[in-house]
Structure formats: C-alpha cells, structure tokens
Design an enzyme around this catalytic site. Structure first.
Site, PDB file in Angstrom:
ATOM      1  N   GLU A 290       0.828  -1.214   0.000  1.00  0.00           N
ATOM      2  CA  GLU A 290       0.000   0.000   0.000  1.00  0.00           C
ATOM      3  C   GLU A 290       0.859   1.259   0.000  1.00  0.00           C
ATOM      4  OE1 GLU A 290      -2.946   0.097   3.141  1.00  0.00           O
ATOM      5  OE2 GLU A 290      -4.391  -0.935   1.874  1.00  0.00           O
ATOM      6  N   HIS A 311       8.759 -26.573  -2.490  1.00  0.00           N
ATOM      7  CA  HIS A 311       8.177 -27.719  -3.191  1.00  0.00           C
ATOM      8  C   HIS A 311       6.993 -27.316  -4.064  1.00  0.00           C
ATOM      9  CE1 HIS A 311      10.727 -30.430  -0.804  1.00  0.00           C
ATOM     10  NE2 HIS A 311      10.643 -29.439   0.059  1.00  0.00           N
ATOM     11  N   LYS A 425     -14.001  -0.610  -3.854  1.00  0.00           N
ATOM     12  CA  LYS A 425     -15.072  -0.291  -2.901  1.00  0.00           C
ATOM     13  C   LYS A 425     -16.216   0.423  -3.612  1.00  0.00           C
ATOM     14  CE  LYS A 425     -12.083   0.188   1.140  1.00  0.00           C
ATOM     15  NZ  LYS A 425     -11.507   1.080   2.132  1.00  0.00           N
TER      16      LYS A 425
HETATM   17  O1  LIG Z   1      -9.199   0.353   9.963  1.00  0.00           O
HETATM   18  P1  LIG Z   1     -10.063   0.550   8.777  1.00  0.00           P
HETATM   19  O2  LIG Z   1     -10.429   1.977   8.563  1.00  0.00           O
HETATM   20  O3  LIG Z   1     -11.280  -0.353   8.855  1.00  0.00           O
HETATM   21  O4  LIG Z   1      -9.266   0.124   7.496  1.00  0.00           O
HETATM   22  C1  LIG Z   1      -8.825  -1.186   7.279  1.00  0.00           C
HETATM   23  C2  LIG Z   1      -7.976  -1.265   6.028  1.00  0.00           C
HETATM   24  O5  LIG Z   1      -8.795  -1.099   4.879  1.00  0.00           O
HETATM   25  C3  LIG Z   1      -8.597  -0.047   3.983  1.00  0.00           C
HETATM   26  O6  LIG Z   1      -9.319  -0.304   2.825  1.00  0.00           O
HETATM   27  C4  LIG Z   1      -7.174   0.332   3.704  1.00  0.00           C
HETATM   28  O7  LIG Z   1      -6.739   0.044   2.431  1.00  0.00           O
HETATM   29  C5  LIG Z   1      -6.179  -0.243   4.698  1.00  0.00           C
HETATM   30  O8  LIG Z   1      -5.062   0.606   4.717  1.00  0.00           O
HETATM   31  C6  LIG Z   1      -6.785  -0.345   6.052  1.00  0.00           C
HETATM   32  O9  LIG Z   1      -5.828  -0.839   6.957  1.00  0.00           O
END
Ligand SMILES: O=P(O)(O)OC[C@H]1O[C@H](O)[C@H](O)[C@@H](O)[C@@H]1O
Length: 448
Positions: A290, A311, A425
């Site tokens: 990331e 393996h 997302k």
């Molecule tokens: O802690 P949160 O806000 O739920 O995020 C959880 C994770 O999901 C996101 O999509 C990011 O890409 C991550 O960098 C992050 O650690």
C-alpha cells in the site's frame, strides 16, 4: 546486546559496495523528508515517535482490558481488516504457541483468539459461531475509519449473537472498540452503546498502527508482553533515527531494495523458514504494497514460507522469469530443539542425521537455498532476528516501517496514502445498491 540486523553481503554478485555509497545522498534526502515531516503524506507520521511518545494512560487501560478479557472470556474475537488485524495476528502467531487456539488451556493460559471481518464469507462466520458455541466471549472491533464494510458486517452478526446471549447491557461490557477519536460510525456506536474505546491516532495510518491499541490490545490478551514490544520498537527507533548511513540497517535496506529495483527487479519475495513468521510477511506485504504500489510504480511485495514453498514455488524462484530478489527473515535461534535419533536399521536413510537437530537441518536448507537462488540470479538479502521475543519483534516492526517510509520517498511516491484501494469499494457499493451510487450502478451492470 544482539539486535535485528540487515545483511546484504550475499547480494555482492549483484551490487557493488560503491553503489550503496552512491545512494547515500538520495537516501539521506529521503530520510530528511521523513523525519523533518516535510514530504508527501506528512499528516501520517505519528508512528515515527509512537514507541516513545504514546498515551500512557491508554496503555494502562489496554492492559486492564486485556486482564478483564482473560478473566471473563474463553474466546476473543478480533474484528478488523488490513492494518486493523495483520499486526496483531503477526505478533500473536510469531510470539505464542504454533497451535495457540488448539493447545490445552493449561499451556495457553489465555483466551482463544479468532480473527474475523477480514473477508466476506458467510461460511467462515458460520463456522466461527460453531467454534464459540456456548462459551463466554468478548469482541475487539477495530476500524480506524469505522466504516469498512467487511468488519462492519462481521460486527453486526457477532454483536447480535452477544446481545442475545448476555443482554444488551452485559454485552456492552464485553465489546471493546478501537477506532478514531471522534469520527466514523463505529465511534458513534461505541459512544451510544457505552463500549470501552481505544483510539487510533489521526496521524497513524492503518498499516503503521500495530503499536497502537489496534495491535496492542489483542497482543496483550494473548499473554505477550506489550511493554517489551514497545521497548524493542523504541530501540529500533533510536537506531533508525540516530545511526549514520554506513551503520544504519533500515536506511541500507531502503537503499539496496531500490538499487535492485532500478536493475529491473520488480518483485521482492520475503522468505521465512519458520511457520510462525507467516503473518509477519502478510503484515509486511500490506505495509510495502500500500505504501509503494502507486502511480504505476513500486516493487511488488510477495512472500513464501520455506521450506514448504520450495516444493511448489521453488522451481519458479530458481528458474522462472528473473524479476525478483529475495529477502530472508532468519530467526537465528529456534525456540525449541528436537534431535533426530538413530534407528537400528536405517530404512529411511536418515541415520546420517542422527544426533543433529531439526533446526540444524532447517538452517542447512536455508543456507543451501540462498546459494542456489543466488546462482539462479536471485539476489539475496537477509534480516537476522536473534530469537523470538517481544523485544526483537518490536525492533523488526520499526525497522520495516522506517525503511518503508524512506524507500517510498526514494521511489518518488507518497508512501502514506492508498488511493487505489477505493476503486473496488466504489464498484462494490454501486453493485450492492448503496444510496448515492445509482449512476455507477447502471454503468457497471451494463459491463457485467
Ligand atoms: O481500519 P479501517 O479503517 O477499517 O481500514 C482497514 C484497512 O482497509 C482499507 O481499505 C485500507 O486500504 C487499509 O489501509 C486499512 O488498513
């Protein structure tokens, strides 16, 4: 005192000493961007001082909450994804028993710990409900943003299960929320329901948050020593911040991986020879993936568990496309020793190993593999961890974090954002019919 060290001597056929010297100016400039907090993403540098400058009152509350969970729960569910679970899982699997959840309570002494909300699988959730059964449990719901879909769904399910079992009031006393100080639905829920809350500081991004309550609460519940973890990280910080370039392992690692990248090595394989390191690699992949994979640039972070994957993936590493270098995490001293015994009739042909330890065989496999891969044109880097304990893990976490910040700046990216994560997302929300995504939904449906 021994410490976590970086050794690139085995990569000598691929990197001249002068090349590392020539990188000094660039690396020191990148380091300066990081520590002077003047580079891109400088709102997210709270992790740099975390090992020495953390909320001591909250740290005590973490220990108290851990003790309460240990005393009133047979199971702890850790709900979170990405940076909100990988650090805790890495630490627990590295430090505690290889079969932590299955070994007898007399050996483990602490609650079973299960991670959920890191996928969207009804089967996994249903099976976990079976595992909990009628037993007492607690939940640590972790989400910095407080809005991530995967953990939010799991939390709904297990919150309902908990409220049915204990009633709303007692359930609230068994739920611990780790989230933003003020924003996000989880914060609102925690305030509304009266959950004990822990804070993910604004200036610490998810993948750099293992030394906040995000990692510390589950790690403490597992019985690992979080004071020692912080001490190790503080020691790693001192070294990373104070050592000269020539003696600074984190800066050297950043330099060497960028040298190799510029020679066309676009994949870094993190290799281990201890199954307990598997999740350290998973944590590392998020940290580097990331941080560096953006603007169509970056080294692709991959990992293998050896000798297991020799393996399966061994053929490719030895002989496939020459796109990778390998970084071995070498745990120098094994936690346990098993000696291979002599047999009167040498049917399996192993008597030549009689009297030797399994670890001796493992180290021989490692040394043989390093030489073979080097001969196969895979440059080999090594990170030596003297032994398995909290102190060295703290050093290792900090070493990787600091090197990552420097390496990202060397690469010319903002190491502290992750804009690319949003694309899936948006599509998922559109396909799910989330309000506000109507136009994208039409477009996407046409393409499916
Ligand atoms: O802690 P949160 O806000 O739920 O995020 C959880 C994770 O999901 C996101 O999509 C990011 O890409 C991550 O960098 C992050 O650690």
């Amino acid at each position: 005192m021994s410490k976590v060290t970086f050794d690139y001597s085995k990569a000598a056929p691929f990197i001249g000493a002068h090349e590392v010297d020539f990188m000094k100016k660039q690396v020191m400039d990148a380091r300066e961007l990081l520590v002077s907090k003047t580079g891109a993403g400088n709102d997210f540098l709270g992790w740099i001082d975390l090992p020495v400058d953390y909320d001591k009152e909250e740290f005590d509350r973490i220990k108290k909450a851990a003790a309460k969970i240990q005393s009133d729960s047979e199971v702890l569910l850790v709900i979170g994804i990405g940076g909100s679970y990988l650090g805790a899982r890495a630490a627990i699997e590295f430090l505690r028993h290889s079969f932590y959840n299955s070994v007898s309570k007399e050996i483990r002494k602490t609650p079973e710990i299960y991670f959920v909300g890191n996928s969207i699988s009804s089967t996994y959730i249903r099976h976990l409900i079976d595992v909990i059964g009628d037993r007492d449990f607690s939940i640590n719901m972790i989400s910095k943003s407080g809005t991530t879909t995967e953990p939010a769904i799991a939390f709904r399910v297990f919150k309902e299960m908990m409220e049915k079992k204990y009633g709303k009031k007692e359930a609230a006393g068994r739920i611990y929320a780790t989230t933003d100080r003020a924003k996000g639905s989880l914060k609102g829920l925690a305030t509304e329901e009266g959950y004990e809350s822990f804070v993910v500081p604004d200036d610490v991004g998810g993948r750099f948050s293992v030394l906040t309550a995000v990692g510390l609460l589950p790690i403490a519940v597992s019985g690992a020593d979080i004071d020692k973890l912080m001490e190790g990280a503080a020691d790693g910080r001192k070294k990373a911040l104070e050592a000269e370039y020539e003696d600074n392992d984190a800066l050297k690692y950043a330099a060497v991986r960028n040298i190799l990248h510029r020679k066309g090595k676009s994949v870094e394989i993190l290799a281990n020879y201890e199954p307990s390191v598997h999740y350290v690699s998973e944590w590392w992949k998020q940290l580097y993936g990331e941080s560096e994979g953006k603007d169509q640039k970056g080294i692709f972070p991959a990992s293998v568990d050896l000798t297991t994957d020799l393996h399966s993936m061994g053929q490719f590493i030895q002989d496939g496309s020459r796109i990778m270098f390998e970084t071995v995490i070498n745990v120098e001293t094994s936690r346990e020793e098993i000696t291979i015994n002599e047999e009167p009739v040498d049917l399996d042909g192993l008597n030549y190993l009689a009297g030797k330890s399994v670890d001796f065989v493992n180290k021989s496999a490692m040394n043989g593999t390093i030489l073979a891969h080097t001969d196969g044109q895979v440059p080999n880097l090594m990170i030596d961890v003297p032994e398995v304990n909290e102190f060295y893990l703290g050093q290792l976490f900090y070493f990787f974090e600091f090197a990552c910040g420097v390496s990202g700046y060397l690469l010319g990216v903002n190491p502290f954002n992750q804009p690319g994560v949003e694309s899936y997302k948006k599509n998922m929300f559109a396909l799910l019919g989330k309000p506000g995504y109507e136009a994208q939904r039409e477009e996407l449906l046409k393409r499916l």
